[in-house]
Enzyme design. Structure first.
Site, PDB file in Angstrom:
ATOM      1  N   GLU A 141       5.864  23.445  38.161  1.00 41.12           N
ATOM      2  CA  GLU A 141       6.959  22.470  38.111  1.00 41.12           C
ATOM      3  C   GLU A 141       6.763  21.354  39.136  1.00 41.12           C
ATOM      4  O   GLU A 141       6.810  21.604  40.338  1.00 41.12           O
ATOM      5  CB  GLU A 141       8.300  23.151  38.379  1.00 41.12           C
ATOM      6  CG  GLU A 141       9.468  22.174  38.381  1.00 41.12           C
ATOM      7  CD  GLU A 141      10.798  22.839  38.647  1.00 41.12           C
ATOM      8  OE1 GLU A 141      11.831  22.158  38.492  1.00 41.12           O
ATOM      9  OE2 GLU A 141      10.821  24.027  39.014  1.00 41.12           O
ATOM     10  N   GLU A 235      19.248  24.320  34.132  1.00 43.54           N
ATOM     11  CA  GLU A 235      19.183  24.515  35.583  1.00 43.54           C
ATOM     12  C   GLU A 235      19.937  23.363  36.221  1.00 43.54           C
ATOM     13  O   GLU A 235      19.381  22.285  36.444  1.00 43.54           O
ATOM     14  CB  GLU A 235      17.732  24.554  36.069  1.00 43.54           C
ATOM     15  CG  GLU A 235      17.647  24.923  37.550  1.00 43.54           C
ATOM     16  CD  GLU A 235      16.251  24.744  38.111  1.00 43.54           C
ATOM     17  OE1 GLU A 235      15.812  25.638  38.848  1.00 43.54           O
ATOM     18  OE2 GLU A 235      15.617  23.713  37.834  1.00 43.54           O
TER      19      GLU A 235
END
Length: 262
Positions: A141, A235
């Site tokens: 990420e 998220e």
């Protein structure tokens, strides 16, 4: 999500329109220690296709002992998600978080860019080989410039993954970080399409999709166009009453993109 157990949370999530639950992998091998709970939830039909790491240090740490600990914990998380999530499950990690930012004094990190890259390629290779043995995916990420100094954009993650050369290592696209770092988010998704393994969604302000200024029709339409068929993991922080906010997300996303799974 409300509920005392994963089974309770899944009952709520299904009613709200979700297809799965992304679980958190905290440090000190807490995810491994949750195996009895996770196994019960999996037997009861709770789909858990991904885990997002939540630790104090990561595989790109400056300190070699912290790097080795992060790699050991990530290997454990890959093994656990393989058991409860099945083949193709995803474990997510950044290179680092909060370790250094070039945007604050002293501006220059204590390790060169060449050494940064060597550390990241070495770590990704070791983790990718473990992921391949387990039949799962490691998703790298990129974080924004204020949270990490090494991997901020999808193209940087793609370059590292290409150097590693393992199909078990892919890119995670997080719409919040992309809003800060990418010149044009949809173009970045097209560029990374062949390496895209997971997507996390929140709006420009880190609240739930629809609470900021991101162009969701463009983003989700691009994911559909490039053939992304994975989950969209929510998220985010929540604006408004929490249960209501969580409940509105699947409908909001589906209204903006036909054919994209959430």
């Amino acid at each position: 999500m409300p509920g005392a157990t994963l089974q309770d949370k899944w009952e709520f999530a299904q009613r709200a329109g979700y297809d799965a639950i992304e679980v958190r992998g905290r440090g000190d091998f807490a995810f491994r220690d949750r195996l009895p709970e996770l196994r019960r939830a999996a037997r009861d039909g709770v789909p858990m296709p991904s885990v997002c790491v939540e630790m104090l240090h990561f595989f790109g740490a400056f300190d070699v002992d912290l790097r080795r600990d992060a790699i050991a914990q990530m290997k454990s998380q890959l093994s656990v998600i393989a058991e409860i999530g099945g083949p193709g499950a995803v474990a997510c990690t950044p290179a680092s978080y909060g370790m250094f930012s070039r945007r604050l004094p002293p501006f220059e990190p204590p390790r060169s860019e060449q050494d940064d890259r060597a550390v990241l390629v070495e770590g990704l290779t070791e983790l990718g080989e473990h992921a391949a043995r387990e039949g799962v995916v490691l998703a790298l990420e990129p974080l924004n410039r204020y949270e990490d100094h090494m991997v901020n954009r999808l193209e940087q993650a793609v370059e590292l993954i290409t150097a590693v050369g393992l199909p078990s290592v892919k890119v995670l696209a997080d719409t919040y970080h992309m809003n800060i770092e990418e010149d044009e988010p949809t173009s970045a998704l097209v560029m990374a399409a062949a390496h895209l393994g997971h997507v996390q969604v929140s709006d420009s302000n880190r609240f739930q999709p629809g609470a900021g200024h991101l162009d969701w029709a463009a983003l989700l339409g691009t994911l559909d166009a490039i053939g992304y068929d994975g989950h969209l993991a929510v998220e985010c922080r929540l604006r408004g009453e929490p249960v209501r906010a969580v409940t509105t997300i699947p409908g909001f996303l589906r209204r903006h993109a036909v054919g994209v799974a959430v």
